[in-house]
Design a protein around this motif. Sequence first.
Motif, mmCIF file in Angstrom:
data_model
loop_
_atom_site.group_PDB
_atom_site.id
_atom_site.type_symbol
_atom_site.label_atom_id
_atom_site.label_comp_id
_atom_site.label_asym_id
_atom_site.label_seq_id
_atom_site.Cartn_x
_atom_site.Cartn_y
_atom_site.Cartn_z
ATOM 1 N N LEU A 112 0.841 -1.194 0.000
ATOM 2 C CA LEU A 112 0.000 0.000 0.000
ATOM 3 C C LEU A 112 0.879 1.248 0.000
ATOM 4 C CD1 LEU A 112 -2.991 0.952 0.172
ATOM 5 C CD2 LEU A 112 -2.629 1.120 2.650
ATOM 6 N N HIS A 113 0.586 2.147 -0.932
ATOM 7 C CA HIS A 113 1.346 3.388 -1.055
ATOM 8 C C HIS A 113 0.491 4.410 -1.799
ATOM 9 C CE1 HIS A 113 1.904 1.489 -4.957
ATOM 10 N NE2 HIS A 113 2.235 2.680 -5.434
ATOM 11 N N ASP A 114 0.945 5.633 -1.807
ATOM 12 C CA ASP A 114 0.323 6.658 -2.637
ATOM 13 C C ASP A 114 1.422 7.606 -3.095
ATOM 14 O OD1 ASP A 114 -0.291 9.514 -1.013
ATOM 15 O OD2 ASP A 114 0.148 7.784 0.251
ATOM 16 N N HIS A 115 1.093 8.421 -4.085
ATOM 17 C CA HIS A 115 2.058 9.365 -4.631
ATOM 18 C C HIS A 115 1.296 10.529 -5.266
ATOM 19 C CE1 HIS A 115 1.010 7.018 -8.195
ATOM 20 N NE2 HIS A 115 1.502 5.943 -7.620
ATOM 21 N N PRO A 116 1.982 11.650 -5.469
ATOM 22 C CA PRO A 116 1.318 12.827 -6.035
ATOM 23 C C PRO A 116 1.116 12.741 -7.549
ATOM 24 C CG PRO A 116 3.612 13.319 -5.616
ATOM 25 C CD PRO A 116 3.356 11.934 -5.068
ATOM 26 N N ASN A 117 1.464 11.615 -8.141
ATOM 27 C CA ASN A 117 1.408 11.464 -9.592
ATOM 28 C C ASN A 117 0.108 10.797 -10.026
ATOM 29 O OD1 ASN A 117 4.038 10.418 -8.249
ATOM 30 N ND2 ASN A 117 4.707 11.650 -9.979
ATOM 31 N N GLU A 118 -0.454 11.271 -11.132
ATOM 32 C CA GLU A 118 -1.502 10.511 -11.797
ATOM 33 C C GLU A 118 -0.816 9.304 -12.429
ATOM 34 O OE1 GLU A 118 -5.071 11.101 -15.066
ATOM 35 O OE2 GLU A 118 -3.395 12.512 -15.063
ATOM 36 N N GLN A 119 -1.472 8.155 -12.403
ATOM 37 C CA GLN A 119 -0.885 6.917 -12.925
ATOM 38 C C GLN A 119 -1.881 6.241 -13.856
ATOM 39 O OE1 GLN A 119 0.415 4.189 -9.875
ATOM 40 N NE2 GLN A 119 0.486 2.453 -11.263
ATOM 41 N N VAL A 120 -1.368 5.720 -14.962
ATOM 42 C CA VAL A 120 -2.147 4.841 -15.822
ATOM 43 C C VAL A 120 -1.349 3.556 -15.971
ATOM 44 C CG1 VAL A 120 -3.126 4.459 -18.114
ATOM 45 C CG2 VAL A 120 -3.258 6.725 -17.069
ATOM 46 N N SER A 121 -1.939 2.433 -15.586
ATOM 47 C CA SER A 121 -1.316 1.116 -15.726
ATOM 48 C C SER A 121 -1.965 0.384 -16.881
ATOM 49 C CB SER A 121 -1.481 0.293 -14.446
ATOM 50 O OG SER A 121 -0.712 0.845 -13.403
ATOM 51 N N MET A 122 -1.147 -0.008 -17.856
ATOM 52 C CA MET A 122 -1.629 -0.712 -19.043
ATOM 53 C C MET A 122 -1.083 -2.132 -19.011
ATOM 54 S SD MET A 122 -1.086 2.315 -21.874
ATOM 55 C CE MET A 122 0.680 2.294 -21.685
ATOM 56 N N VAL A 123 -1.960 -3.111 -18.929
ATOM 57 C CA VAL A 123 -1.546 -4.514 -18.841
ATOM 58 C C VAL A 123 -1.463 -5.096 -20.253
ATOM 59 C CG1 VAL A 123 -2.135 -6.790 -17.935
ATOM 60 C CG2 VAL A 123 -2.576 -4.747 -16.553
#
Length: 123
Positions: free
Chosen positions: A43-54
């Motif tokens: 579990l974590h968080d960050h100030p970045n928007e993230q898009v994960s593409m599988v």
Amino acid sequence: MKVHDWNELSLEEVTPLFYRKVVHTAGMTIANLSLKKDAHVVLHDHPNEQVSMVHSGRLLFHLGGQHIEVGPGQSLEIPPHLPHSVDVLEDCEVTDLFTPRREDWLTGNDAYLRKSQAAPAQS
């Protein structure tokens, strides 16, 4: 302009179950990940928007009280500051996009990833 050759980038072992190649631009980070079955990203968080593409395999994301399975050809958008963790259900090839770029990865302050080992045992 700059050409990035993924074939020439070194493969970093984050853990024995998690490998990555990374490109940082002025405004984003692109990461090609190889994740092995049963890996777990804590579990974590960050100030970045993230898009994960599988591209292959399956991931189970835990975020905002939801559990979302993502498979080949699917992408998941994660807003900034949303705590999330990930279980790797099958060997995976994934591309993660982050904006702004991951300053914590550039400075080596991504110790939480190195704690990401095998998924917790299910009882």
